[in-house]
Design a protein around this motif. Structure first.
Motif, PDB file in Angstrom:
ATOM      1  N   LEU A  87      12.252  -0.666  -2.800  1.00 17.55           N
ATOM      2  CA  LEU A  87      11.509   0.235  -3.677  1.00 17.55           C
ATOM      3  C   LEU A  87      10.858   1.320  -2.827  1.00 17.55           C
ATOM      4  O   LEU A  87      10.618   1.119  -1.640  1.00 17.55           O
ATOM      5  CB  LEU A  87      10.398  -0.541  -4.407  1.00 17.55           C
ATOM      6  N   PRO A  88      10.534   2.474  -3.444  1.00 21.13           N
ATOM      7  CA  PRO A  88       9.823   3.507  -2.688  1.00 21.13           C
ATOM      8  C   PRO A  88       8.372   3.113  -2.445  1.00 21.13           C
ATOM      9  O   PRO A  88       7.822   2.276  -3.159  1.00 21.13           O
ATOM     10  CB  PRO A  88       9.920   4.740  -3.585  1.00 21.13           C
ATOM     11  N   GLY A  89       7.737   3.719  -1.446  1.00 21.49           N
ATOM     12  CA  GLY A  89       6.343   3.422  -1.154  1.00 21.49           C
ATOM     13  C   GLY A  89       6.007   3.780   0.276  1.00 21.49           C
ATOM     14  O   GLY A  89       6.735   4.541   0.931  1.00 21.49           O
ATOM     15  N   LYS A  90       4.897   3.204   0.767  1.00 22.37           N
ATOM     16  CA  LYS A  90       4.469   3.428   2.157  1.00 22.37           C
ATOM     17  C   LYS A  90       4.422   2.101   2.890  1.00 22.37           C
ATOM     18  O   LYS A  90       4.122   1.070   2.293  1.00 22.37           O
ATOM     19  CB  LYS A  90       3.080   4.081   2.177  1.00 22.37           C
ATOM     20  N   PHE A  91       4.656   2.123   4.216  1.00 26.61           N
ATOM     21  CA  PHE A  91       4.803   0.885   4.951  1.00 26.61           C
ATOM     22  C   PHE A  91       4.351   1.066   6.393  1.00 26.61           C
ATOM     23  O   PHE A  91       4.588   2.111   6.960  1.00 26.61           O
ATOM     24  CB  PHE A  91       6.288   0.471   4.928  1.00 26.61           C
ATOM     25  N   PRO A  92       3.730   0.097   7.082  1.00 24.74           N
ATOM     26  CA  PRO A  92       3.305  -1.200   6.543  1.00 24.74           C
ATOM     27  C   PRO A  92       1.941  -1.152   5.848  1.00 24.74           C
ATOM     28  O   PRO A  92       1.594  -2.103   5.156  1.00 24.74           O
ATOM     29  CB  PRO A  92       3.230  -2.086   7.793  1.00 24.74           C
ATOM     30  N   LEU A  93       1.181  -0.063   6.040  1.00 19.07           N
ATOM     31  CA  LEU A  93      -0.132   0.006   5.381  1.00 19.07           C
ATOM     32  C   LEU A  93       0.013   0.657   4.016  1.00 19.07           C
ATOM     33  O   LEU A  93       0.423   1.819   3.923  1.00 19.07           O
ATOM     34  CB  LEU A  93      -1.117   0.808   6.247  1.00 19.07           C
TER      35      LEU A  93
ATOM     36  N   GLN B 234       6.367 -12.821   4.747  1.00 24.44           N
ATOM     37  CA  GLN B 234       6.744 -12.690   3.345  1.00 24.44           C
ATOM     38  C   GLN B 234       6.615 -11.225   2.941  1.00 24.44           C
ATOM     39  O   GLN B 234       5.702 -10.533   3.388  1.00 24.44           O
ATOM     40  CB  GLN B 234       5.837 -13.528   2.428  1.00 24.44           C
ATOM     41  N   MET B 235       7.531 -10.768   2.097  1.00 21.95           N
ATOM     42  CA  MET B 235       7.469  -9.394   1.649  1.00 21.95           C
ATOM     43  C   MET B 235       6.207  -9.151   0.834  1.00 21.95           C
ATOM     44  O   MET B 235       5.759 -10.023   0.106  1.00 21.95           O
ATOM     45  CB  MET B 235       8.698  -9.074   0.803  1.00 21.95           C
ATOM     46  N   SER B 236       5.617  -7.969   0.973  1.00 23.53           N
ATOM     47  CA  SER B 236       4.431  -7.633   0.198  1.00 23.53           C
ATOM     48  C   SER B 236       4.755  -6.541  -0.816  1.00 23.53           C
ATOM     49  O   SER B 236       5.532  -5.639  -0.533  1.00 23.53           O
ATOM     50  CB  SER B 236       3.341  -7.142   1.156  1.00 23.53           C
ATOM     51  N   MET B 237       4.166  -6.642  -2.016  1.00 26.78           N
ATOM     52  CA  MET B 237       4.371  -5.589  -3.024  1.00 26.78           C
ATOM     53  C   MET B 237       3.374  -4.454  -2.833  1.00 26.78           C
ATOM     54  O   MET B 237       3.506  -3.401  -3.445  1.00 26.78           O
ATOM     55  CB  MET B 237       4.213  -6.170  -4.439  1.00 26.78           C
ATOM     56  N   ALA B 238       2.338  -4.673  -2.006  1.00 28.06           N
ATOM     57  CA  ALA B 238       1.315  -3.636  -1.818  1.00 28.06           C
ATOM     58  C   ALA B 238       1.954  -2.372  -1.251  1.00 28.06           C
ATOM     59  O   ALA B 238       2.759  -2.437  -0.334  1.00 28.06           O
ATOM     60  CB  ALA B 238       0.235  -4.158  -0.871  1.00 28.06           C
ATOM     61  N   GLY B 239       1.584  -1.235  -1.813  1.00 27.57           N
ATOM     62  CA  GLY B 239       2.105   0.032  -1.314  1.00 27.57           C
ATOM     63  C   GLY B 239       3.473   0.397  -1.854  1.00 27.57           C
ATOM     64  O   GLY B 239       4.040   1.414  -1.484  1.00 27.57           O
ATOM     65  N   LYS B 240       4.017  -0.449  -2.742  1.00 22.75           N
ATOM     66  CA  LYS B 240       5.331  -0.134  -3.324  1.00 22.75           C
ATOM     67  C   LYS B 240       5.159   0.389  -4.742  1.00 22.75           C
ATOM     68  O   LYS B 240       4.251  -0.020  -5.447  1.00 22.75           O
ATOM     69  CB  LYS B 240       6.227  -1.370  -3.340  1.00 22.75           C
ATOM     70  N   TRP B 241       6.061   1.300  -5.151  1.00 21.64           N
ATOM     71  CA  TRP B 241       6.013   1.869  -6.500  1.00 21.64           C
ATOM     72  C   TRP B 241       7.146   1.287  -7.312  1.00 21.64           C
ATOM     73  O   TRP B 241       8.297   1.340  -6.904  1.00 21.64           O
ATOM     74  CB  TRP B 241       6.171   3.392  -6.441  1.00 21.64           C
ATOM     75  N   LEU B 242       6.798   0.767  -8.487  1.00 24.51           N
ATOM     76  CA  LEU B 242       7.854   0.198  -9.337  1.00 24.51           C
ATOM     77  C   LEU B 242       8.514   1.262 -10.181  1.00 24.51           C
ATOM     78  O   LEU B 242       7.915   2.250 -10.520  1.00 24.51           O
ATOM     79  CB  LEU B 242       7.276  -0.874 -10.254  1.00 24.51           C
TER      80      LEU B 242
END
Lengths: 410, 110
Positions: free
Chosen positions: A355-361, A402-410
């Motif tokens: 998914l799109p977003g920012k990583f890792p913060l 574990q994968m994190s959903m934080a910072g991801k856009w659905l």
């Protein structure tokens, strides 16, 4: 003294050896690693060799330098795994190595012999692989003098090690031929058994658009039956023929031959493994990590790294008589080189596609997910240093297993 | 969290559960009549005894292993050449048989 035996010291095996060495009491445990060669290859670097960005020397290091002192290292071929007897036979001095726990990290390999016509007289002349140092180097030599024509990349069968590598190869090829001034004389075609450019829908659609922008053709659902090396064409099972001048092949990937010989693998010699605990399905004192498993996760170094984190925590529970926790979620994290000094980053697991977003913060980055950026490219460049100095040594990385959903856009 | 959405639909007079790609999610809801309908949707007008042999192999194998078999496994274990599988179930045999046989999508790869 209890014995842990690790088979294979690639990315997964080296990480596991380091982690076990950090955690287990040396007065109680003996750790042994067996590998067939003295050289550790930085496999993500193979992709850059054909384009002259890395040389073979850039991706080779002495294997022993990355294994801790205090761990016994045996360089030998492995003859047979005998889980019923809790022992492994090796070629060197015909030794038999008994174990209390076995860790299988024997990886995967290409098997071009599975496709008729592939590894015959035109192998490394007009047909190349880049999943081996020899193949990548031979292709580099070819590309230095190639005058253009039809370059076809074929993925024979899934699963393959690093499913984004074929896309990266095409992006880098597009860039390379631009720099050489012959892009207008090169026709780039990617043929894949998948329905699109990648295994996951949103990433496939995005990557498909980028391939189109770069004028790289995609032939989906192409299941190769054979190569006609003299007529220079690949033929699918439904008799579609595609002609090439230069064929770059991702041959069938299979697990190690010793898995096949020992009769503990599936049809592709991958070991049936519990997808959340990494324990071999059939054996209670055998764990499998990295490319050697049959898990529906990517065969990639990042996956081996996340598995290493999950494994060590669980292994320490297990030897104390506690249950294994189902903590592995299929997490993968891949940089995708897109050429011209840019790159993508994708982060996903068994259930959640990239998914799109920012990583890792979250919200900050600095890396952008599922978006092209210069920084993502630098992430990949710096990753080689991280690999040798942090990842292999089992040191903490700023990414959770574990994968994190934080910072991801659905 | 999962990205899979399960809905119901009616096939051959029976209500069954399917995922967003149309794969049935509960193999026990499957009937031979459903297979005939699903085959038509996949462009296979008539299921011959050769088709049924493959479908039945896949149903049995999935019941034993818990997952729809891969193309390589079907060919090896059922003893049918890959080329023949492509003739019977054009394009993607493993995926097509799994769909018609009421099994989940074969575990591909990520």
């Amino acid at each position: 003294m209890k014995r842990v035996l690790i088979l294979g010291a690639g990315t997964a095996g080296t990480i596991v050896a380091n982690k076990l060495h950090q955690e287990l009491d040396p007065d109680e445990w003996k750790i042994t690693v067996v590998d067939q060669s003295e050289v550790h290859y930085y496999q993500p670097g193979f992709l850059f060799i054909p384009f002259g960005i890395y040389s073979k020397a850039d991706v080779m290091r002495p294997r022993r330098d990355y294994l801790p002192r205090g761990v016994e290292v045996i360089i030998s071929e492995i003859e047979l795994i005998e889980p019923d007897k809790n022992q492994v036979r090796i070629k060197k001095d015909n030794r038999t190595l008994p174990y209390d726990f076995l860790i299988i990290t024997t990886g995967s390999r290409i098997v071009p012999e599975e496709t008729p016509g592939l590894k015959e007289h035109e192998w490394h002349r007009t047909i190349f692989d880049f999943y081996t140092p020899e193949g990548a180097t031979a292709l580099a030599k070819k590309l230095r003098t190639w005058q253009g024509g039809r370059l076809v990349l074929n993925i024979a069968e899934m699963p393959i090690k690093c499913p984004v590598a074929p896309l990266e190869f095409m992006f880098l090829a597009d860039w390379f031929f631009h720099e050489e001034g012959i892009r207008d004389r090169v026709d780039l075609t990617l043929t894949t058994p998948l329905p699109g450019a990648f295994t996951k829908p949103r990433a496939a659609s995005l990557l498909g658009d980028i391939l189109a922008e770069k004028n790289i053709k995609v032939v989906p659902e192409f299941n190769i039956m054979e190569v006609d090396p003299d007529a220079r064409k690949i033929i699918s099972y439904d008799e579609t023929e595609i002609e090439y001048d230069l064929l770059v092949s991702i041959p069938v990937n299979m697990g190690s031959e010793v898995i096949e010989r020992s009769g503990i693998g599936d049809d592709l010699a991958f070991v049936p493994t519990d997808k959340h605990t990494l324990k071999a399905l059939e054996f209670d004192n055998v764990f499998v990590l990295g490319d050697a498993t049959n898990l529906p996760s990517s065969k990639a170094g990042s996956v081996a790294h996340f598995q290493g984190d999950v494994f060590i925590e669980n292994f320490l529970r297990y030897i104390d008589g506690l249950d294994l926790k189902p903590t592995f979620d299929g997490h993968a994290n891949c940089y995708i080189e897109s050429g011209f000094g840019k790159g993508f980053l994708i982060d996903f697991n068994y259930d959640v596609e990239p998914l799109p977003g920012k990583f890792p913060l979250p919200g900050v980055g600095p890396f952008s997910l599922l978006q092209e950026s210069r920084l993502n490219h630098w992430g990949k460049v710096l990753f080689r240093w991280m690999y040798w100095n942090i990842l292999l040594k089992g040191k903490p990385m700023p990414i959770t297993a574990q994968m994190s959903m934080a910072g991801k856009w659905l | 969290m999962t990205t899979q959405t399960i809905t119901t639909r009616e096939i051959a007079g029976k209500t069954v559960h399917v995922n967003e790609e149309g794969f049935m999610t509960d193999p026990s809801e499957w009937t031979r009549e459903i297979a005939v309908e699903l085959a038509k949707e996949e462009g296979i007008e008539e299921l011959t005894p050769e088709h049924w042999k493959i479908i039945e192999f896949c149903r049995q194998d999935a019941a034993a292993t818990g997952a729809a078999p891969t193309l390589r496994r079907i060919s090896k274990q059922a003893g049918v050449p890959t080329k023949e599988l492509f003739r019977l179930f054009p394009k993607g045999p493993a995926k097509k048989v799994a769909k018609i046989a009421g099994l989940g999508k074969p575990q591909g790869c990520v």
